[in-house]
Design an enzyme around this catalytic site. Sequence first.
Site, short mmCIF file in Angstrom:
data_model
loop_
_atom_site.label_atom_id
_atom_site.label_comp_id
_atom_site.label_asym_id
_atom_site.label_seq_id
_atom_site.Cartn_x
_atom_site.Cartn_y
_atom_site.Cartn_z
N ALA A 189 80.36 30.83 45.03
CA ALA A 189 80.11 29.92 43.89
C ALA A 189 81.44 29.46 43.33
O ALA A 189 81.68 29.50 42.12
CB ALA A 189 79.29 30.64 42.82
N ARG A 280 89.95 28.87 51.06
CA ARG A 280 90.65 28.27 52.19
C ARG A 280 91.92 29.07 52.45
O ARG A 280 92.43 29.75 51.58
CB ARG A 280 90.99 26.79 51.88
CG ARG A 280 89.73 25.93 51.77
CD ARG A 280 90.05 24.51 51.35
NE ARG A 280 90.87 23.80 52.30
CZ ARG A 280 90.42 23.16 53.39
NH1 ARG A 280 89.13 23.16 53.67
NH2 ARG A 280 91.24 22.51 54.17
N HIS A 452 87.37 4.44 18.57
CA HIS A 452 85.99 4.80 18.26
C HIS A 452 85.05 3.72 18.77
O HIS A 452 85.34 2.54 18.60
CB HIS A 452 85.81 4.94 16.74
CG HIS A 452 84.40 5.21 16.35
ND1 HIS A 452 83.82 6.45 16.51
CD2 HIS A 452 83.44 4.38 15.85
CE1 HIS A 452 82.56 6.39 16.11
NE2 HIS A 452 82.30 5.14 15.70
P1 FAD Z 1 95.91 18.82 53.91
O1 FAD Z 1 95.20 17.82 53.10
O2 FAD Z 1 95.10 19.87 54.59
O3 FAD Z 1 96.77 18.01 54.96
C1 FAD Z 1 97.51 18.63 55.94
C2 FAD Z 1 97.64 17.68 57.12
O4 FAD Z 1 98.59 18.20 58.02
C3 FAD Z 1 96.34 17.51 57.90
O5 FAD Z 1 96.13 16.16 58.20
C4 FAD Z 1 96.59 18.31 59.16
O6 FAD Z 1 95.90 17.82 60.29
C5 FAD Z 1 98.09 18.08 59.33
N1 FAD Z 1 98.77 19.08 60.15
C6 FAD Z 1 98.70 20.43 60.09
N2 FAD Z 1 99.51 21.00 60.99
C7 FAD Z 1 100.12 19.98 61.65
C8 FAD Z 1 101.06 19.92 62.70
N3 FAD Z 1 101.57 21.03 63.24
N4 FAD Z 1 101.45 18.70 63.14
C9 FAD Z 1 100.96 17.58 62.57
N5 FAD Z 1 100.06 17.58 61.59
C10 FAD Z 1 99.65 18.76 61.12
N6 FAD Z 1 91.57 19.00 45.53
C11 FAD Z 1 91.64 18.33 44.38
O7 FAD Z 1 92.70 18.30 43.75
N7 FAD Z 1 90.56 17.64 43.88
C12 FAD Z 1 89.37 17.63 44.53
O8 FAD Z 1 88.42 17.00 44.06
C13 FAD Z 1 89.26 18.34 45.74
N8 FAD Z 1 88.10 18.35 46.43
C14 FAD Z 1 88.03 19.03 47.61
C15 FAD Z 1 86.80 19.06 48.27
C16 FAD Z 1 86.68 19.75 49.46
C17 FAD Z 1 85.34 19.77 50.18
C18 FAD Z 1 87.82 20.40 50.02
C19 FAD Z 1 87.71 21.12 51.33
C20 FAD Z 1 89.03 20.39 49.36
C21 FAD Z 1 89.14 19.70 48.14
N9 FAD Z 1 90.33 19.69 47.42
C22 FAD Z 1 90.40 19.03 46.23
C23 FAD Z 1 91.55 20.38 47.91
C24 FAD Z 1 92.48 19.35 48.56
O9 FAD Z 1 91.81 18.70 49.62
C25 FAD Z 1 93.73 20.05 49.08
O10 FAD Z 1 94.35 20.77 48.04
C26 FAD Z 1 94.72 19.04 49.64
O11 FAD Z 1 94.16 18.29 50.68
C27 FAD Z 1 96.00 19.74 50.13
O12 FAD Z 1 96.88 18.79 50.66
P2 FAD Z 1 97.90 19.16 51.83
O13 FAD Z 1 98.59 17.91 52.17
O14 FAD Z 1 98.67 20.35 51.45
O15 FAD Z 1 96.98 19.62 53.04
P1 NAI Z 2 87.15 29.01 45.70
O1 NAI Z 2 88.27 29.93 45.73
O2 NAI Z 2 87.08 27.98 44.63
O3 NAI Z 2 85.79 29.83 45.61
C1 NAI Z 2 85.39 30.76 46.57
C2 NAI Z 2 84.31 31.63 45.97
O4 NAI Z 2 83.77 32.43 47.00
C3 NAI Z 2 84.84 32.58 44.90
O5 NAI Z 2 84.01 32.51 43.76
C4 NAI Z 2 84.79 33.94 45.57
O6 NAI Z 2 84.53 35.00 44.65
C5 NAI Z 2 83.62 33.76 46.52
N1 NAI Z 2 83.63 34.64 47.68
C6 NAI Z 2 84.70 35.05 48.40
N2 NAI Z 2 84.28 35.85 49.42
C7 NAI Z 2 82.93 35.92 49.33
C8 NAI Z 2 81.93 36.57 50.10
N3 NAI Z 2 82.23 37.30 51.16
N4 NAI Z 2 80.63 36.43 49.72
C9 NAI Z 2 80.32 35.68 48.63
N5 NAI Z 2 81.22 35.05 47.87
C10 NAI Z 2 82.51 35.16 48.22
O7 NAI Z 2 87.11 28.35 47.15
P2 NAI Z 2 86.30 27.12 47.72
O8 NAI Z 2 85.16 26.76 46.84
O9 NAI Z 2 86.05 27.42 49.14
O10 NAI Z 2 87.36 25.96 47.64
C11 NAI Z 2 88.61 26.06 48.35
C12 NAI Z 2 89.71 25.36 47.62
O11 NAI Z 2 89.51 23.98 47.61
C13 NAI Z 2 89.82 25.82 46.19
O12 NAI Z 2 91.01 26.56 46.08
C14 NAI Z 2 89.88 24.60 45.37
O13 NAI Z 2 91.07 24.58 44.63
C15 NAI Z 2 89.87 23.44 46.35
N6 NAI Z 2 88.86 22.51 45.91
C16 NAI Z 2 89.07 21.82 44.75
C17 NAI Z 2 88.12 20.98 44.25
C18 NAI Z 2 88.37 20.28 42.98
O14 NAI Z 2 89.51 20.28 42.52
N7 NAI Z 2 87.38 19.66 42.35
C19 NAI Z 2 86.87 20.73 44.94
C20 NAI Z 2 86.72 21.54 46.13
C21 NAI Z 2 87.70 22.36 46.58
#
Ligand code: FAD
Ligand code: NAI
Length: 476
Positions: A189, A280, A452
Amino acid sequence: MNDTYDVIVIGGGPAGYPAAIRAGQNGLKVACIDGWKNYDGSAAFGGTCLNAGCIPSKALLESTELFHRARSEFAAHGIHAGEVSMDVAAMQKRKAGIVKGMTGGIAQLLKAAGVTALQGRGQLLPGREVAFTAHDGSQRRLSAKHVVLASGSVPTALRTAPFDCKHIVDSWGALEFDAVPKRLGVIGAGVIGLELGSVWRRLGAEVVVLEASAAFLPIADQQLAKEALKHFKKLGLDIRLGAKVSGAEVKDGAVQVAYADAAGAAQSLTVDKLVVCIGRRPYTEGLLAEGTGVVVDERGFIKVDDHCHTGVENIWAVGDCVRGPMLAHKAKEEGVSVADRIAGLYSHVNYDVIPSVIYSAPEIAWVGQTEEQVKASGRAYKVGSFPFLASGRARAMEAGQGFVKLIAAQDDDRILGVHIVGPMAGELIAEAVLAMEYAASSEDLQRTIHAHPTLSEALHEAALAADKRAIDMPNR
Ligand code: FAD
Ligand code: NAI
């Protein structure tokens, strides 16, 4: 082609592409290597955020929120639209179009900044050389004065519920469903579980969320978490706290999940799809050749100092692959900061003022310390809260839910944290972020004129309430 650069960035997500663009803006010769590949085999810049994270999830949240509001709220406005239905294929097509447009935009931005965009894999070799393998398998060697590692993160798998990419999926899989699952199980969650659970619940799925922790959103202010939980329950998310999953297997096209509930009793759950979103982990597979000197810690993060330097001369690392919250805006700030530092410019990332937003309805957003953290620090503090029920704009929007809570120091009045659950909380928090970045006091916000009727008045009133001077509600 001359393969010597000032800066090579490995990774083209929200950490890597801004680093490359800023380095280009700073007049340096830059290459950005990105290895992202979509399910259909196409390559795209933008990383997790644009392809499988922030942007596609927000597209689905918007579509499903509109659907939900049309069904549950329009009548209150006097709008009778008849039977409202959702065409999932059209919704997914819209999302795919947004993702395509945005990722294509990154390629254009890189080009405009004079960055050489390379699609394929990069590997850091000793001596700031980089082995580049293009998606067609061709290889070449590049070198640079500086290398920025921005390889991002991938979903953490659960040993007892391994992904099969059909029934048991990660967040990317859950963004791609082509039909609404009748029964959806979510493990975790956290932010993803709550956002994607909301998406499919709004379309009619029965959603059960199994969360290992006994507390809901333990990282958030607990008053905020309590209010948020109320709204998730109202939406119909069945959130089971303290649930320990012991196994999941696919039988006759359904997933059987075994878990122990908070009291330790064995329970089972049958769902059509199971999303595992338990966090993650940093992704560094194949990134570092032997002998680079770059250190990866026991949790897989690339070790860096406060300025994202790895300790190996001119090798930097930013974004999800290093410590700190896994958020796109944190990643971007680090990328830009490193690019400026490389150019000899001033830069600083203020890790104390990184906003968090959960894009549920109502939205949840916060910045700074929770009340629990302030209390634990021993610093005397005051709290001002204002409910959206007392906001004329929120009422007009049929969104009078939630509140703004502001915490300020008792001695010098400095704002220590702001916590919002309510309409557009993700937008409203920006004012609190700016205020805290400028070390504002609650009085600074009190003396700032807010238009407002706007939702932002709720923050103004919360600041006034911290000194028992709120106008639009009784002070207690
Ligand atoms: P990434 O976005 O993972 O990018 C890394 C890139 O490097 C990828 O394209 C990968 O293929 C590439 N790469 C890796 N290794 C190599 C290599 N050796 N050679 C070449 N390329 C390579 N964050 C928010 O702030 N707001 C949100 O609303 C939000 N929603 C999310 C929803 C979901 C479902 C998920 C999964 C994540 C969400 N996040 C959100 C988290 C956010 O996506 C990440 O924090 C962000 O993408 C991190 O950026 P990054 O560039 O570090 O990594
Ligand atoms: P998260 O860290 O937000 O939540 C994972 C949840 O899974 C925690 O509540 C944890 O207690 C629970 N958990 C861990 N092991 C478990 C188990 N074995 N069984 C049941 N519950 C368990 O990670 P999430 O939701 O996967 O997101 C990953 C990352 O992506 C987050 O760090 C977040 O920052 C980023 N993200 C950000 C968003 C945003 O900014 N709106 C949207 C989506 C992702």
